[in-house]
Design a protein around this motif. Structure first.
Motif, PDB file in Angstrom:
ATOM      1  N   ARG A  79      55.642  45.530  43.867  1.00  0.00           N
ATOM      2  CA  ARG A  79      55.701  44.063  43.854  1.00  0.00           C
ATOM      3  C   ARG A  79      57.119  43.561  44.160  1.00  0.00           C
ATOM      4  O   ARG A  79      57.294  42.565  44.863  1.00  0.00           O
ATOM      5  CB  ARG A  79      55.236  43.532  42.494  1.00  0.00           C
ATOM      6  CG  ARG A  79      55.167  42.014  42.427  1.00  0.00           C
ATOM      7  CD  ARG A  79      54.501  41.491  41.167  1.00  0.00           C
ATOM      8  NE  ARG A  79      55.319  41.702  39.988  1.00  0.00           N
ATOM      9  CZ  ARG A  79      54.995  42.469  38.946  1.00  0.00           C
ATOM     10  NH1 ARG A  79      53.841  43.113  38.943  1.00  0.00           N
ATOM     11  NH2 ARG A  79      55.786  42.599  37.915  1.00  0.00           N
ATOM     12  N   VAL A  80      58.126  44.228  43.645  1.00  0.00           N
ATOM     13  CA  VAL A  80      59.507  43.773  43.785  1.00  0.00           C
ATOM     14  C   VAL A  80      60.142  44.206  45.107  1.00  0.00           C
ATOM     15  O   VAL A  80      60.976  43.493  45.665  1.00  0.00           O
ATOM     16  CB  VAL A  80      60.347  44.271  42.580  1.00  0.00           C
ATOM     17  CG1 VAL A  80      61.822  43.952  42.760  1.00  0.00           C
ATOM     18  CG2 VAL A  80      59.824  43.662  41.277  1.00  0.00           C
ATOM     19  N   SER A  81      59.739  45.353  45.639  1.00  0.00           N
ATOM     20  CA  SER A  81      60.396  45.925  46.817  1.00  0.00           C
ATOM     21  C   SER A  81      60.410  45.038  48.058  1.00  0.00           C
ATOM     22  O   SER A  81      61.449  44.975  48.732  1.00  0.00           O
ATOM     23  CB  SER A  81      59.787  47.287  47.148  1.00  0.00           C
ATOM     24  OG  SER A  81      60.150  48.221  46.154  1.00  0.00           O
ATOM     25  N   PRO A  82      59.334  44.342  48.412  1.00  0.00           N
ATOM     26  CA  PRO A  82      59.419  43.514  49.618  1.00  0.00           C
ATOM     27  C   PRO A  82      60.528  42.455  49.543  1.00  0.00           C
ATOM     28  O   PRO A  82      61.246  42.240  50.520  1.00  0.00           O
ATOM     29  CB  PRO A  82      58.035  42.866  49.715  1.00  0.00           C
ATOM     30  CG  PRO A  82      57.131  43.828  49.002  1.00  0.00           C
ATOM     31  CD  PRO A  82      57.958  44.367  47.874  1.00  0.00           C
ATOM     32  N   GLY A  83      60.684  41.828  48.400  1.00  0.00           N
ATOM     33  CA  GLY A  83      61.755  40.848  48.237  1.00  0.00           C
ATOM     34  C   GLY A  83      63.126  41.494  48.292  1.00  0.00           C
ATOM     35  O   GLY A  83      64.085  40.924  48.832  1.00  0.00           O
ATOM     36  N   GLN A  84      63.227  42.697  47.737  1.00  0.00           N
ATOM     37  CA  GLN A  84      64.485  43.431  47.747  1.00  0.00           C
ATOM     38  C   GLN A  84      64.883  43.763  49.194  1.00  0.00           C
ATOM     39  O   GLN A  84      66.021  43.528  49.603  1.00  0.00           O
ATOM     40  CB  GLN A  84      64.341  44.715  46.923  1.00  0.00           C
ATOM     41  CG  GLN A  84      65.596  45.449  46.712  1.00  0.00           C
ATOM     42  CD  GLN A  84      66.424  44.928  45.548  1.00  0.00           C
ATOM     43  OE1 GLN A  84      67.360  45.579  45.179  1.00  0.00           O
ATOM     44  NE2 GLN A  84      66.125  43.783  44.976  1.00  0.00           N
ATOM     45  N   VAL A  85      63.938  44.263  49.959  1.00  0.00           N
ATOM     46  CA  VAL A  85      64.198  44.593  51.361  1.00  0.00           C
ATOM     47  C   VAL A  85      64.586  43.333  52.131  1.00  0.00           C
ATOM     48  O   VAL A  85      65.541  43.349  52.923  1.00  0.00           O
ATOM     49  CB  VAL A  85      62.970  45.285  51.999  1.00  0.00           C
ATOM     50  CG1 VAL A  85      63.126  45.410  53.512  1.00  0.00           C
ATOM     51  CG2 VAL A  85      62.748  46.655  51.354  1.00  0.00           C
ATOM     52  N   ARG A  86      63.885  42.254  51.895  1.00  0.00           N
ATOM     53  CA  ARG A  86      64.192  40.986  52.574  1.00  0.00           C
ATOM     54  C   ARG A  86      65.624  40.537  52.246  1.00  0.00           C
ATOM     55  O   ARG A  86      66.384  40.137  53.137  1.00  0.00           O
ATOM     56  CB  ARG A  86      63.179  39.922  52.171  1.00  0.00           C
ATOM     57  CG  ARG A  86      63.297  38.625  52.928  1.00  0.00           C
ATOM     58  CD  ARG A  86      62.156  37.638  52.637  1.00  0.00           C
ATOM     59  NE  ARG A  86      61.834  37.509  51.223  1.00  0.00           N
ATOM     60  CZ  ARG A  86      60.771  38.067  50.612  1.00  0.00           C
ATOM     61  NH1 ARG A  86      59.904  38.796  51.305  1.00  0.00           N
ATOM     62  NH2 ARG A  86      60.552  37.893  49.318  1.00  0.00           N
ATOM     63  N   GLN A  87      65.998  40.600  50.980  1.00  0.00           N
ATOM     64  CA  GLN A  87      67.352  40.207  50.574  1.00  0.00           C
ATOM     65  C   GLN A  87      68.415  41.060  51.266  1.00  0.00           C
ATOM     66  O   GLN A  87      69.418  40.539  51.753  1.00  0.00           O
ATOM     67  CB  GLN A  87      67.509  40.337  49.058  1.00  0.00           C
ATOM     68  CG  GLN A  87      66.784  39.291  48.257  1.00  0.00           C
ATOM     69  CD  GLN A  87      67.428  37.928  48.383  1.00  0.00           C
ATOM     70  OE1 GLN A  87      68.638  37.793  48.306  1.00  0.00           O
ATOM     71  NE2 GLN A  87      66.607  36.919  48.598  1.00  0.00           N
ATOM     72  N   VAL A  88      68.207  42.371  51.284  1.00  0.00           N
ATOM     73  CA  VAL A  88      69.184  43.275  51.899  1.00  0.00           C
ATOM     74  C   VAL A  88      69.270  43.018  53.408  1.00  0.00           C
ATOM     75  O   VAL A  88      70.374  42.979  53.973  1.00  0.00           O
ATOM     76  CB  VAL A  88      68.837  44.747  51.587  1.00  0.00           C
ATOM     77  CG1 VAL A  88      69.710  45.701  52.389  1.00  0.00           C
ATOM     78  CG2 VAL A  88      68.982  45.019  50.093  1.00  0.00           C
ATOM     79  N   ARG A  89      68.143  42.820  54.051  1.00  0.00           N
ATOM     80  CA  ARG A  89      68.168  42.527  55.498  1.00  0.00           C
ATOM     81  C   ARG A  89      68.925  41.232  55.780  1.00  0.00           C
ATOM     82  O   ARG A  89      69.773  41.177  56.665  1.00  0.00           O
ATOM     83  CB  ARG A  89      66.745  42.399  56.034  1.00  0.00           C
ATOM     84  CG  ARG A  89      66.133  43.697  56.401  1.00  0.00           C
ATOM     85  CD  ARG A  89      64.921  43.505  57.308  1.00  0.00           C
ATOM     86  NE  ARG A  89      64.341  44.799  57.570  1.00  0.00           N
ATOM     87  CZ  ARG A  89      63.095  45.120  57.273  1.00  0.00           C
ATOM     88  NH1 ARG A  89      62.282  44.239  56.742  1.00  0.00           N
ATOM     89  NH2 ARG A  89      62.650  46.328  57.532  1.00  0.00           N
TER      90      ARG A  89
END
Length: 147
Positions: A109-119
């Motif tokens: 659940r958290v990973s997509p937002g994390q990836v988006r933030q890092v990108r």
């Protein structure tokens, strides 16, 4: 001997970068999963591990955490139902930490937002060459710190 002007600027930039980025990632993990970024990183290491489990010692080494700091974090995450602890069947001194089904769902659940933030916050601002430079610089500094 003081830092040169260039070293001082680089150092201040690194300190501010790590602070601002960690704050942004912590805000995202709190919003998307109700957990601090530091806990999310532990859960991700377990998620990526074989059978989604590691010894406490291996997890502490991977995270660069002291055993006491990791024990505190693991106890808290165990109470939340995100992971479980057990004693190794082959060595009673070894503690195993395993991601639970709830922990797996939380990481997903958290990973997509994390990836988006890092990108958006890191890689959108760098060229491919700069990404390679960042990788090389990070690896060299980490190796020196781990030595």
């Amino acid at each position: 001997m003081p830092l040169t002007t260039e070293q001082n600027e680089a150092w201040r930039s690194l300190v501010l970068l790590t602070h601002v980025l960690d704050d942004a990632l912590d805000t995202q993990t709190q919003a998307d999963g109700g957990l601090p970024h530091a806990y999310y990183k532990v859960l991700v290491f377990l998620y990526e591990a074989p059978d989604r489990r590691l010894t406490m010692a291996a997890l502490a080494r991977a995270q660069r955490y002291s055993p006491s700091r990791l024990t505190h974090a693991v106890k808290s995450m165990e109470k939340s139902g995100w992971l479980s602890r057990s004693v190794s069947e082959s060595d009673g001194r070894v503690r195993i930490v395993q991601l639970t089904a709830e922990g797996i769902q939380l990481v997903r659940r958290v990973s997509p937002g994390q990836v988006r933030q890092v990108r958006e916050r890191v890689f959108a601002n760098l060229s491919d060459a700069q990404v390679g430079q960042l990788t090389a610089i990070g690896a060299k500094v980490i190796a020196a710190l781990d030595a």
